[in-house]
Motif scaffolding. Structure first.
Motif, PDB file in Angstrom:
ATOM      1  N   ALA A 295      -4.633   0.586   9.713  1.00 60.17           N
ATOM      2  CA  ALA A 295      -5.022  -0.040   8.662  1.00 60.17           C
ATOM      3  C   ALA A 295      -6.573   0.296   8.774  1.00 60.17           C
ATOM      4  CB  ALA A 295      -5.032  -1.560   8.507  1.00 60.17           C
ATOM      5  N   GLN A 296      -7.197   0.312   9.797  1.00 54.27           N
ATOM      6  CA  GLN A 296      -8.606   0.603   9.867  1.00 54.27           C
ATOM      7  C   GLN A 296      -8.603   2.256   9.873  1.00 54.27           C
ATOM      8  OE1 GLN A 296     -10.684  -0.977  13.391  1.00 54.27           O
ATOM      9  NE2 GLN A 296      -9.088  -2.601  13.320  1.00 54.27           N
TER      10      GLN A 296
ATOM     11  N   LYS B 277      -8.458   2.651   6.121  1.00 55.95           N
ATOM     12  CA  LYS B 277      -9.839   2.662   5.486  1.00 55.95           C
ATOM     13  C   LYS B 277     -10.906   3.454   5.726  1.00 55.95           C
ATOM     14  CE  LYS B 277     -12.785  -1.543   4.777  1.00 55.95           C
ATOM     15  NZ  LYS B 277     -13.023  -3.009   4.971  1.00 55.95           N
TER      16      LYS B 277
ATOM     17  N   TRP C 299      -7.325  -1.330   2.247  1.00 57.24           N
ATOM     18  CA  TRP C 299      -6.212  -0.410   2.779  1.00 57.24           C
ATOM     19  C   TRP C 299      -5.288   0.368   1.921  1.00 57.24           C
ATOM     20  CZ3 TRP C 299      -4.148  -5.208   6.116  1.00 57.24           C
ATOM     21  CH2 TRP C 299      -5.079  -5.366   7.158  1.00 57.24           C
TER      22      TRP C 299
ATOM     23  N   SER D  57       0.807  -1.257  -0.071  1.00 56.09           N
ATOM     24  CA  SER D  57      -0.045   0.010   0.217  1.00 56.09           C
ATOM     25  C   SER D  57       0.944   1.368  -0.048  1.00 56.09           C
ATOM     26  CB  SER D  57      -1.158   0.131   1.095  1.00 56.09           C
ATOM     27  OG  SER D  57      -1.846  -0.993   1.087  1.00 56.09           O
TER      28      SER D  57
END
Ligand code: SF4
Ligand code: SF4
Ligand code: SF4
Ligand code: SF4
Ligand code: FES
Lengths: 323, 276, 347
Positions: free
Chosen positions: C333-334, C337, C213, C140
């Protein structure tokens, strides 16, 4: 367990919409299989979020501890408690850091939660999408299909030795009582007791040498509820900030002593430790000694019971003053 | 081999200590061989080291035109400052710096200057005031509004009562928060006093420093008088450790106060998170 | 390119550790961390990410840099430095990328001498990842699990042997010093490694993409999100511990403290964390970040907005450590997102 999750959603939606509480603390599912984390749902309809509440084999974080932060800001808070969480709640109550009438407890009979490390070490983590509990079994779900295994092989050690899987305090119990079948919890303590002092010192020195001083063990603990922790006071700074073994030993010894007689053996400290320091062994050594010196005592079971280390008796065994 | 260790202080001597108020003292610090330990600009800071107690950052209150020493006016607030208040003349301490951007001298050139200070907040302003007075020709009118809780809390008395009022084209307006025996000057808060006097914004820059609550009201008052955010300068105080933008402690958004500050225009601050 | 058969690794450890301190991923009580190698250590090159990243090699958690003595009001100060060459073997590509992000902070003007000396003295050998796990998302950030451009030597695990490629002058030099243990790699072997690398990258990128992500645009979106409600949904569960920042390869915050006995002692710097309550607490008792809300926001804003605005890159390398170790799954990552979601929602 699916069923229980549905009950939780309904009950949370109800108590919020009836205005009985202004916050519900439960768990929510994260994007990865082992992620079930504390969820905070507010507002009188719960903003439609009650539907995100979950109950699965990973709902391990103890929610009672959050009362320390949330309760002062709220009228009334509802939370879901497993057996160990309920013990933590009682301890917080006994330490006068929460008011019983401001809390609604929904009890969850617990059949044990899954330790993701055990799943990984069994080589089952790769490509894993979901882990479902089915009675005594776990179902591991992959793209390619499902695999079953005995649940007990994957439960947290603390769950295997748990003596109170059914909450000792609640306002409403959700579900049938879970079976109580604890393994002996002092086994590893007995192993430690067999060592001589030097070996024991070396053992703990090795464990503590890994400590990174993140303080997660303290911050997760329902017995560590001081308004201001001595280790956070900048002046005077009692604990040096250098990550030196001696400082870490000082910290860990004070921590263990400070929860002695109040540790409810919930195992959160051990779970959150990122470097696997077996803090529960240390806590249990204290519990075992207290039991032997003052008679059986289980912190968190009955907040009305006299706590041995804070109760004065003229015939106190006071073994620590003996030479 | 010692490389360019940014965190290493040099040893300096406290040559003179004068008591300003019950909890503020001014320290004159010189190199062991005499002379100022650092070259700096008004508004910059330096880290003072008092092993084994530790380090803390302070704005330099003397003017760069003073080459013999650095001066720091320091209020007792924590372990390092408490310790400083105990030492005697001749004591050796560590100094490192200078840190920060300092006041935008170019921008101030040719302008009328309005200084608004409260309590110990005069310290950074004083460096600039004396610098401007030493280079008098470069600046227009200088007005200084300064106040403290009581007359006993006013610092740099020789300058505020004698030197500055005597300087050409310079006015000093003093005020105290509460009525006080023996004080026949103005009574009232600094922001109000500033507005009572009234200053036209044309060709003028306002420079303010003091307790956060005073700064807040001063900014509002200046706005009412027609000052644009670009015309208002202030200097911030945050917890700092390294002074060089590495320890990550003093950021406001993507700016580090130790490096990109402590001096900001109000216009700049409006674009930064209010974490000060 | 060279190769070394795995049987020869023990000899490699011995040879390397005779010329420099050799840091290897060593397993103890189930925890793998970088440590100076000693005979008998159980080296684990398979474990994906160590708990603590190798940033503690270039930026030790505790580093004394000055000794002092106070005598009759006289102050003596002496610089203190632990010198010495070292080899860091087994850093993963994300770990190496983490170090290059630390470089930006510590090597920018004014250069941090303690850090730059450590960087100069070390040779970094990176081992490619063949099997990223569910928490990894380095792709990413335009990183490759199979390639660490910042490493002096790159190594690929090909089963019985490691393929070995020097990527810098330091790398060439070290390669020369252990030539006796290396062999030339055949053409097909090199090709096999490069194919493996491409396969792993493609698979990993697809997995991260599927999870949503994707940080592109997040640094812009966040610029207007300081006052957003989004922080509400994150901060309450945070325990305010230091795990996420201490184990993050890009976190660089430190504190400075003195220790002493009588009037003699030392000064050190040590890791600190914006998640701690006293991080910004001033002597006056004021705290510009008084609650976990401001502190959680600072952590993510720094990594995903402030740092990028200063250096052009995200201060996250997708190593997945905070994803694996945060006790309450409050991971970056959350946040990526969620924030990414805000953007696409308003488009
Ligand atoms: S010390 Fe550990 S086991 Fe005991 S109450 Fe605290 S977190 Fe739970
Ligand atoms: S985000 Fe997680 S790891 Fe970080 S401080 Fe909060 S609880 Fe600890
Ligand atoms: S923020 Fe998390 S995933 Fe990103 S580099 Fe740090 S620890 Fe790794
Ligand atoms: S400010 Fe926080 S997130 Fe950023 S480097 Fe420092 S500790 Fe890490
Ligand atoms: S004081 Fe270290 S970054 Fe500002």
């Amino acid at each position: 367990m699916k069923q229980l999750a549905e009950i939780m959603k309904d009950i949370a939606a109800q108590s919020l919409s009836r205005g009985e509480v202004d916050l519900v603390i439960g768990w929510q599912k994260g994007p990865l299989w082992w992620q079930s984390y504390p969820a905070f749902i507010e507002g009188n309809e719960g903003n439609g979020e009650t539907g995100s509440l979950t109950w699965d084999s990973f709902c391990v974080p103890n929610l009672s501890r959050y009362l320390l932060e949330e309760l002062p800001e709220r009228k009334k808070v509802a939370l879901f408690v497993k057996g160990c969480d309920a013990l933590g709640f009682n301890q917080i109550l006994q330490d006068k850091r929460a008011e019983r009438e401001k809390v609604v407890l929904y009890g969850i009979p617990c059949t044990g939660l899954v330790d993701p490390d055990k799943v990984e070490s069994a080589g089952l983590g790769r490509g894993l999408l979901e882990v479902k509990r089915d009675g005594d079994e776990l179902v591991f779900v992959y793209d390619s299909g499902e695999q079953k295994a005995q649940a007990r092989d994957f439960l947290y050690d603390k769950c295997l030795t748990c003596r109170y899987p059914n909450p000792v305090v609640y306002d409403q119990m959700l579900g049938e009582a879970a079976p109580v079948q604890p393994e002996e919890r002092f086994e590893s303590v007995q192993e430690l007791e067999k060592m001589d002092a030097d070996e024991r010192f070396a053992y703990w020195a090795r464990q503590f040498s890994r400590c990174i001083r993140c303080f997660a063990c303290r911050n997760a603990c329902p017995a560590c509820s001081c308004r201001e922790c001595i280790f956070d006071i900048p002046e005077p700074r009692w604990l040096g900030k250098a990550n030196e073994l001696s400082e870490t030993q000082f910290y860990q010894i004070i921590r263990a002593y400070h929860v002695a007689g109040r540790c409810v053996d919930c195992g959160e400290c051990t779970r959150v430790c990122p470097v696997n320091i077996p803090l529960q062994e240390l806590n249990r050594k204290f519990i075992k000694d207290i039991n032997e010196l003052y008679g059986e005592y289980d912190a968190g079971v009955d907040p009305e019971q006299e706590a041995p280390l804070v109760t004065y008796k003229t015939d106190d065994p006071a073994a620590f003053t003996e030479s | 081999m010692a490389q360019n260790n940014l965190l290493l202080p040099q040893v300096a001597v406290v040559e003179e200590i004068s008591t300003e108020t019950s909890d503020i003292k001014t320290f004159k610090v010189a190199s062991q061989g005499g002379g100022s330990p650092l070259e700096f600009l008004p508004g910059q800071c330096a880290m003072l080291s008092l092993p084994p107690v530790g380090e803390a950052i302070f704005s330099i209150t003397s003017s760069p035109t003073e080459k013999d020493y650095l001066e720091f006016s320091i209020k007792k607030t924590g372990s390092v400052t408490n310790f400083l208040h105990e030492i005697e003349e001749g004591y050796q301490l560590g100094v490192r710096g200078p840190y920060g951007n300092g006041f935008p001298l170019e921008m101030l050139k040719g302008k009328d200057l309005l200084f608004i200070g409260g309590g110990i907040g005069l310290a950074p302003l004083r460096s600039l005031i004396n610098y401007c007075l030493a280079n008098r020709g470069d600046y227009g009118q200088v007005d200084i509004v300064y106040g403290a809780r009581t007359p006993d809390d006013l610092v740099q008395r020789a300058e505020i009562f004698d030197n500055w009022p005597r300087a050409s084209n310079t006015n000093v307006y003093l005020t105290v928060d509460v009525e006080w025996e023996g004080w026949d000057g103005h009574v009232g808060f600094v922001p109000q006093y500033m507005e009572e006097i009234g200053f036209a914004p044309e060709n003028r820059i306002a420079v303010t420093c003091g307790p956060p609550i005073m700064i807040k009201f001063v900014l509002e008052g200046l706005e009412r008088m027609g000052f644009k955010p670009e015309q208002v300068i202030t200097t911030l105080e945050l917890k700092m450790k390294c002074g060089v933008g590495k320890c990550g402690r003093c950021n406001l958004g993507d700016r580090y106060v130790c490096k990109d500050g402590p001096v900001f225009t109000y216009a700049e601050l409006l674009n930064l998170p209010p974490e000060y | 390119m060279k190769k070394i058969v795995k049987d020869k690794l023990p000899s490699l450890w011995e040879q390397l550790s005779s010329q420099a301190t050799l840091f290897l991923p060593v397993e103890q009580d189930g925890v793998v961390n970088f440590a100076p190698w000693e005979e008998g250590d159980s080296v684990n090159l398979e474990a994906l990410n160590t708990v603590v990243p190798p940033k503690n090699v270039v930026f030790p958690q505790t580093e004394t840099y000055m000794r002092f003595k106070v005598e009759n009001d006289k102050l003596h100060i002496e610089p203190f430095e632990q010198n010495g060459p070292y080899v860091l073997f087994g850093a993963r590509p994300c770990d190496v990328a983490g170090i290059t992000l630390l470089d930006k902070v510590f090597l920018q003007e004014p250069e941090d001498g303690l850090y730059s000396r450590r960087r100069r003295e070390g040779t970094v050998i990176s081992v490619a990842c063949n099997e990223p796990d569910a928490a990894c998302f380095c792709t990413s950030f335009e990183l490759e699990p199979g390639m660490a451009p910042g490493a002096d030597i790159m190594v690929w695990d090909m089963g019985d042997y490691l393929l070995w490629k020097a990527q810098s002058e330091k790398g060439e030099k070290l390669t020369g010093s252990v030539e006796n243990l290396l062999q030339e790699a055949a053409e097909e072997e090199q090709k096999a490694a490069m194919e493996l690398k491409e396969r792993v990258t493609a698979k990993e990128a697809a997995a991260a993409q599927e999870m949503g992500w994707d940080p592109s645009g997040v640094k812009e979106t966040l610029k207007d999100m300081f006052d957003s409600d989004i922080w509400e949904q994150f901060f309450r569960r945070c325990l305010g511990c230091g795990i996420c920042t201490y184990i993050c390869p890009t976190c660089h915050c430190f504190d400075i403290q003195d220790y002493s006995k009588d009037q003699e002692g030392g000064r050190f710097r040590c890791w600190d964390s914006c998640m701690f309550a006293d991080f910004t607490l001033m002597g006056s008792g004021e705290n510009p970040r008084p609650t976990r809300k401001e502190r959680v926001r600072q952590r993510f804003m720094h990594k995903l907005c402030y740092y990028p605005s200063n250096f052009g890159l995200y201060a996250c390398v997708g190593c997945g450590r905070c994803v694996r170790k945060c006790p309450v799954n409050l991971d970056i990552a959350q946040v990526i997102k969620e924030v990414g979601g805000v953007k696409s929602g308003s488009e």
